[in-house]
Design a protein around this motif. Structure first.
Motif, PDB file in Angstrom:
ATOM      1  N   ALA A 143       0.831  -1.209   0.000  1.00  0.00           N
ATOM      2  CA  ALA A 143       0.000   0.000   0.000  1.00  0.00           C
ATOM      3  C   ALA A 143       0.865   1.259   0.000  1.00  0.00           C
ATOM      4  O   ALA A 143       0.583   2.238  -0.709  1.00  0.00           O
ATOM      5  CB  ALA A 143      -0.923  -0.007   1.221  1.00  0.00           C
ATOM      6  N   LEU A 144       1.935   1.198   0.778  1.00  0.00           N
ATOM      7  CA  LEU A 144       2.845   2.340   0.890  1.00  0.00           C
ATOM      8  C   LEU A 144       3.476   2.656  -0.476  1.00  0.00           C
ATOM      9  O   LEU A 144       3.541   3.812  -0.905  1.00  0.00           O
ATOM     10  CB  LEU A 144       3.930   1.972   1.910  1.00  0.00           C
ATOM     11  N   GLU A 145       3.907   1.594  -1.130  1.00  0.00           N
ATOM     12  CA  GLU A 145       4.553   1.748  -2.438  1.00  0.00           C
ATOM     13  C   GLU A 145       3.572   2.396  -3.442  1.00  0.00           C
ATOM     14  O   GLU A 145       3.926   3.331  -4.158  1.00  0.00           O
ATOM     15  CB  GLU A 145       4.954   0.347  -2.924  1.00  0.00           C
ATOM     16  N   ILE A 178      -1.244   9.780  -4.856  1.00  0.00           N
ATOM     17  CA  ILE A 178      -2.440   9.560  -4.024  1.00  0.00           C
ATOM     18  C   ILE A 178      -2.105   9.613  -2.528  1.00  0.00           C
ATOM     19  O   ILE A 178      -2.963   9.908  -1.702  1.00  0.00           O
ATOM     20  CB  ILE A 178      -3.203   8.254  -4.384  1.00  0.00           C
ATOM     21  N   GLY A 179      -0.838   9.356  -2.180  1.00  0.00           N
ATOM     22  CA  GLY A 179      -0.408   9.459  -0.785  1.00  0.00           C
ATOM     23  C   GLY A 179      -0.464  10.879  -0.246  1.00  0.00           C
ATOM     24  O   GLY A 179      -0.307  11.107   0.954  1.00  0.00           O
ATOM     25  N   TRP A 199      -4.659   8.949   6.190  1.00  0.00           N
ATOM     26  CA  TRP A 199      -5.269   8.392   7.425  1.00  0.00           C
ATOM     27  C   TRP A 199      -5.149   6.865   7.430  1.00  0.00           C
ATOM     28  O   TRP A 199      -4.856   6.255   8.447  1.00  0.00           O
ATOM     29  CB  TRP A 199      -6.752   8.749   7.527  1.00  0.00           C
ATOM     30  N   LYS A 200      -5.357   6.292   6.263  1.00  0.00           N
ATOM     31  CA  LYS A 200      -5.276   4.825   6.179  1.00  0.00           C
ATOM     32  C   LYS A 200      -3.849   4.338   6.502  1.00  0.00           C
ATOM     33  O   LYS A 200      -3.651   3.397   7.252  1.00  0.00           O
ATOM     34  CB  LYS A 200      -5.656   4.336   4.772  1.00  0.00           C
ATOM     35  N   ILE A 201      -2.870   5.030   5.908  1.00  0.00           N
ATOM     36  CA  ILE A 201      -1.463   4.651   6.136  1.00  0.00           C
ATOM     37  C   ILE A 201      -1.129   4.779   7.628  1.00  0.00           C
ATOM     38  O   ILE A 201      -0.518   3.887   8.235  1.00  0.00           O
ATOM     39  CB  ILE A 201      -0.514   5.544   5.281  1.00  0.00           C
ATOM     40  N   ALA A 202      -1.575   5.880   8.229  1.00  0.00           N
ATOM     41  CA  ALA A 202      -1.265   6.111   9.650  1.00  0.00           C
ATOM     42  C   ALA A 202      -1.901   5.029  10.531  1.00  0.00           C
ATOM     43  O   ALA A 202      -1.257   4.495  11.447  1.00  0.00           O
ATOM     44  CB  ALA A 202      -1.767   7.490  10.069  1.00  0.00           C
ATOM     45  N   ILE A 258      -6.829   1.024  -1.219  1.00  0.00           N
ATOM     46  CA  ILE A 258      -5.868   1.997  -1.751  1.00  0.00           C
ATOM     47  C   ILE A 258      -5.535   1.676  -3.213  1.00  0.00           C
ATOM     48  O   ILE A 258      -5.411   2.562  -4.053  1.00  0.00           O
ATOM     49  CB  ILE A 258      -4.602   2.042  -0.859  1.00  0.00           C
ATOM     50  N   TYR A 259      -5.420   0.394  -3.523  1.00  0.00           N
ATOM     51  CA  TYR A 259      -5.115  -0.027  -4.902  1.00  0.00           C
ATOM     52  C   TYR A 259      -6.334   0.055  -5.815  1.00  0.00           C
ATOM     53  O   TYR A 259      -6.192   0.034  -7.038  1.00  0.00           O
ATOM     54  CB  TYR A 259      -4.589  -1.465  -4.911  1.00  0.00           C
ATOM     55  N   GLY A 260      -7.548   0.087  -5.239  1.00  0.00           N
ATOM     56  CA  GLY A 260      -8.758   0.113  -6.062  1.00  0.00           C
ATOM     57  C   GLY A 260      -8.866  -1.167  -6.897  1.00  0.00           C
ATOM     58  O   GLY A 260      -8.574  -2.254  -6.407  1.00  0.00           O
ATOM     59  N   GLY A 261      -9.230  -1.013  -8.151  1.00  0.00           N
ATOM     60  CA  GLY A 261      -9.451  -2.170  -9.035  1.00  0.00           C
ATOM     61  C   GLY A 261      -8.245  -3.091  -9.098  1.00  0.00           C
ATOM     62  O   GLY A 261      -8.378  -4.322  -9.103  1.00  0.00           O
ATOM     63  N   MET A 262      -7.032  -2.514  -9.113  1.00  0.00           N
ATOM     64  CA  MET A 262      -5.803  -3.334  -9.169  1.00  0.00           C
ATOM     65  C   MET A 262      -5.712  -4.263  -7.960  1.00  0.00           C
ATOM     66  O   MET A 262      -5.252  -5.394  -8.049  1.00  0.00           O
ATOM     67  CB  MET A 262      -4.565  -2.431  -9.198  1.00  0.00           C
ATOM     68  N   GLY A 263      -6.164  -3.768  -6.822  1.00  0.00           N
ATOM     69  CA  GLY A 263      -6.111  -4.580  -5.599  1.00  0.00           C
ATOM     70  C   GLY A 263      -7.064  -5.761  -5.644  1.00  0.00           C
ATOM     71  O   GLY A 263      -6.831  -6.779  -5.011  1.00  0.00           O
ATOM     72  N   TYR A 264      -8.116  -5.600  -6.418  1.00  0.00           N
ATOM     73  CA  TYR A 264      -9.147  -6.637  -6.530  1.00  0.00           C
ATOM     74  C   TYR A 264      -8.754  -7.709  -7.543  1.00  0.00           C
ATOM     75  O   TYR A 264      -9.355  -8.777  -7.607  1.00  0.00           O
ATOM     76  CB  TYR A 264     -10.460  -5.970  -6.953  1.00  0.00           C
TER      77      TYR A 264
END
Ligand code: CAA
Length: 389
Positions: A265-267, A279-280, A287-290, A345-351
């Motif tokens: 996610a960080l990358e 997007i970071g 907030w999600k990263i934290a 965080i990745y959206g469609g790519m994450g799926y």
């Protein structure tokens, strides 16, 4: 954060991390897809001492401590949760029980085989009609007329490694009239190549598909009295004691998969651009990263605390039930949180199955269920705090 690890701890962390990334990560997707037990990998892990990390060298283990164990589990889980499940079951649920409750003969005969990786161990408590309420089992073991063996009948479910295990610690009712009922439960070490042992249906699972989970059936299976683990009627206590150790392993695997999801996610948050920015740089992502980072580090501290409590128990004999339950509860919910957020965080790519994130997400879910659901961990922690019983 710096946990002030010893040189030995740093060495095992690096060695296992290296092995897991080189040997496990590249084949994790394949084993997940085919749902096959990764026997060649487990054999290699056995040769490295990873199937008996805390077992003394006299029983062919690596003779290391619980901190070494949690560090190794975390590294393996970063590469593949299913493989770390197999590692956890062998190290904690099988070895720990044998080490603490086994006779010298049982340790030399069974523990050494599993700790060295020559054989696969398993643990079987759950039945189709008893999961969280583990004391209400229906399987039965009846003493033979000459008192030399028990005859075991019944069906057990959700056995990790069930399709391949050589030895299984099985909990079953030897005195159905006992009051309370859990005082009728006894534990046995079962050899799976004997008549009357049947491997049942393999569970088609959402995640950790390579850990191969199945039912096992006993049909007039004869188990010699010398294969009883501990004393008659003490099986439930043994099961609970062993689960305390097991839950620390599950917490560590939860941490591992949470970290893998977080790193990915960080990358992506650093690289991916939308609306003219990385997007970071959007607060919604920040907030999600934290939250992910904070929960990961809090999990690590709870795991470390539980590992140290288990180490201290070696001399004090005190239970580390609450520490183990807190670590498992928090780390497993962190694994679910982080894998969920990473996909978001990745959206469609994450799926997509193009990336391992959807596997991390599917694998993470089990950590909130097995070895005691999150609800059971809360019950255990609260009971131990309230002392109302
Ligand atoms: N250590 C030692 N003894 C313990 C103990 C512990 N952590 N927890 C309880 N006990 C003892 C108690 O002292 C009590 O002993 P006495 O009868 O001698 O007084 C006895 O066990 C019964 O205790 P409880 O009254 O608390 O038992 P309960 O029926 O209320 O159940 C429970 C407690 C916490 C709900 C327990 O049943 C439990 O943990 N359930 C979840 C089971 C579980 O985790 N299953 C997963 C199976 S493994 C798996 O997931 C598959 C895999 O392969 C990975």
């Amino acid at each position: 954060m710096d946990l002030h690890l010893t040189e030995e701890h740093k060495m095992i962390q690096e060695m296992v991390g290296d092995f897991a990334q080189k040997e496990i990560a590249p084949v994790a997707e394949h084993y997940d897809e085919v749902g096959e037990f990764p026997l060649p990998i487990i054999k290699k892990m056995g040769a490295l001492g990873l199937m008996g990390i805390e077992v003394p060298e006299e029983y062919e283990g690596a003779g290391m401590d619980t901190v070494a164990y949690v560090l190794a589990m975390e590294e393996v889980a970063k590469a593949d949760v299913a493989t770390s499940t197999i590692m956890s079951v062998n190290n904690s649920l099988f070895n720990y029980g044998l080490l603490h409750f086994g006779t010298e003969e049982q340790k030399h005969k069974y523990l050494a085989d599993v700790a060295s990786g020559r054989k696969i161990g398993a643990y079987s408590l759950t039945e189709p009609m008893s999961g969280s309420d583990a004391g209400t089992m229906r399987s039965r073991a009846t003493l033979s007329d000459d008192g030399s063996y028990y005859i075991l009948n019944g069906r057990k479910s959700w056995v990790t490694g069930g399709p391949v295990a050589d030895y299984i610690v099985v909990f079953t009712m030897t005195d159905p009239d006992a009051k309370p009922k859990h005082h009728g439960v006894s534990a046995f070490i079962i050899e799976t190549d004997k008549p009357g042992f049947v491997r049942g249906k393999v569970e088609p699972k959402l995640g950790i598909r390579a850990s191969a989970t199945s039912e096992i059936l006993f049909e007039d299976y004869k188990v010699p009295v010398e294969n009883m683990l501990g004393k008659p009627g003490k099986g439930f206590k043994i099961a609970m004691t062993v689960l305390d150790a097991g839950r620390i392993g599950i917490a560590s695997q939860s941490l591992g998969v949470a970290e893998s999801a977080y790193d990915a996610a960080l990358e992506w948050a650093r690289e991916r651009e939308a609306f003219g920015k990385k997007i970071g740089q959007f607060e919604g992502i920040m907030w999600k990263i934290a939250d992910m980072k904070t929960r990961i580090e809090a999990s690590r501290l709870l795991i470390y605390q539980a590992a140290l409590a288990k180490e201290a128990a070696k001399s004090s004999g005190q239970r580390f039930t609450t520490e183990a339950a807190m670590a498992k509860l928090f780390a497993s919910e962190t694994a679910m949180f982080c894998t969920h957020q990473a996909i978001q965080i990745y959206g469609g790519m994450g799926y997509s199955k193009e990336l391992p994130l959807e596997r991390y997400f599917r694998d993470a879910k089990i950590t909130e269920i097995y070895e005691g659901t999150s609800e059971i961990q809360r019950l255990v922690i609260a009971r131990n705090e309230l002392h109302l019983r």
